[in-house]
Every structure is written in C-alpha cells, then in structure tokens.
Design a protein around this motif. Sequence first.
Motif, PDB file in Angstrom:
ATOM      1  N   GLN A   8      23.849 103.615  32.995  1.00  0.00           N
ATOM      2  CA  GLN A   8      25.011 102.832  33.434  1.00  0.00           C
ATOM      3  C   GLN A   8      24.576 101.615  34.255  1.00  0.00           C
ATOM      4  O   GLN A   8      25.103 100.524  34.093  1.00  0.00           O
ATOM      5  N   ALA A   9      23.596 101.801  35.131  1.00  0.00           N
ATOM      6  CA  ALA A   9      23.107 100.688  35.951  1.00  0.00           C
ATOM      7  C   ALA A   9      22.496  99.595  35.074  1.00  0.00           C
ATOM      8  O   ALA A   9      22.668  98.405  35.341  1.00  0.00           O
ATOM      9  N   ILE A  10      21.828  99.989  34.017  1.00  0.00           N
ATOM     10  CA  ILE A  10      21.253  98.992  33.099  1.00  0.00           C
ATOM     11  C   ILE A  10      22.369  98.259  32.373  1.00  0.00           C
ATOM     12  O   ILE A  10      22.378  97.027  32.305  1.00  0.00           O
ATOM     13  N   SER A  11      23.349  98.993  31.838  1.00  0.00           N
ATOM     14  CA  SER A  11      24.424  98.349  31.084  1.00  0.00           C
ATOM     15  C   SER A  11      25.305  97.476  31.976  1.00  0.00           C
ATOM     16  O   SER A  11      25.845  96.471  31.530  1.00  0.00           O
ATOM     17  N   ASP A  12      25.443  97.819  33.253  1.00  0.00           N
ATOM     18  CA  ASP A  12      26.227  97.008  34.189  1.00  0.00           C
ATOM     19  C   ASP A  12      25.459  95.778  34.672  1.00  0.00           C
ATOM     20  O   ASP A  12      26.025  94.922  35.350  1.00  0.00           O
ATOM     21  N   GLY A  13      24.177  95.721  34.378  1.00  0.00           N
ATOM     22  CA  GLY A  13      23.360  94.609  34.848  1.00  0.00           C
ATOM     23  C   GLY A  13      22.888  94.797  36.281  1.00  0.00           C
ATOM     24  O   GLY A  13      22.302  93.894  36.877  1.00  0.00           O
TER      25      GLY A  13
END
Length: 173
Positions: A8-13
């Motif tokens: 999730q942290a990766i997809s949220d930037g």
Amino acid sequence: FGRDQFAQAISDGALKLVRASFVSIEALWYEFHSRDDHPAGILFDFGTSSDQLLSKNRGFSFDSDAPLDMRMDDRLGVMASDLLAVLNERELAELFLHYGGETHARPIAKRIKREGPVTTTKQLTDIILSIHSKGRGHLHPATKVFQALRIAVNTELENIEQALPHAFSLLSK
C-alpha cells in the motif's frame, strides 16, 4: 510493517524503492524532495538478503559450486575472484584478518596465491578446508573468509561510513 502495508505504501507513493548505494542517500533524497523537506528519521538495512546469500549463482555460499562473485549489486565491476587474483598474499591475509577475523589468514592467502587462479566457491572452500578442517564450532571454516571477501567486494563498511553523515545532515531538527 507487513506485506500489505508495504504494498500500500508503494502504491500510495509514500515509499520509493531505489536500487543504489547508501552513499547516494543525500542526492536521492533531493531527487524526490525539496531542499526544505527533511525526514524525521532514516532507516538503514545493513543486513544481507537470504535470497542473495542462498542463490547458487551469486557466489556467496560455500555449500555449492558457483563463480566466485559476491557482488550484492551485479552492476559493480569487481568480483571476489578478481580480488583473489590482484591482491598479493599479504593484502589477502590482511583482508581475511581485518574483515573476517580469520586466524588462519596467512596460510589461506599463501595457498590461494600458490593454487591460483581461484574462480569458484568450491575451489576457495577446498583451499580453506585444506588449511583447517571442520572443527567443533558452529561456523563452517569458510565463513570468515567468505564474509571478508563479501565486505571488501561491496565496500560495505566504507559505504556506511560515508552514508551516515549524509543521513544525519538530512534529518529535521
């Protein structure tokens, strides 16, 4: 955090994964942030990856026969076999003693130079075992030499020494 939070942290930037040396931390930070933006903390992972260490073709393991590579980043130029070829006996012994604490550093270095060229993990392991066989300890006799070569090939300690001051200069007050 867990795998889902990580994804999730990766997809949220919120999390950016960058393949680079620790010494690039300051330049990389400013590539993605303004000069006025400072992190509250920085987390370094100085450990090694089990996937890399156990990979049969990376040359980290003395349990299989593979090219003597040991580069964490395959974009680096110098492999462990290169160090064994270019360093003289005294330099090899110092490397094994300094980075590995190997008590048999001199005879191992002497045998490597006599046998040369040593290009595979099996060749190096056989040389080490010819100097001191498996003892009563829990460490394989090749552990310290392999550790020393890995540290040298990847300039691990030098990278940490250079990266830490840059990291501190980035932190918010």
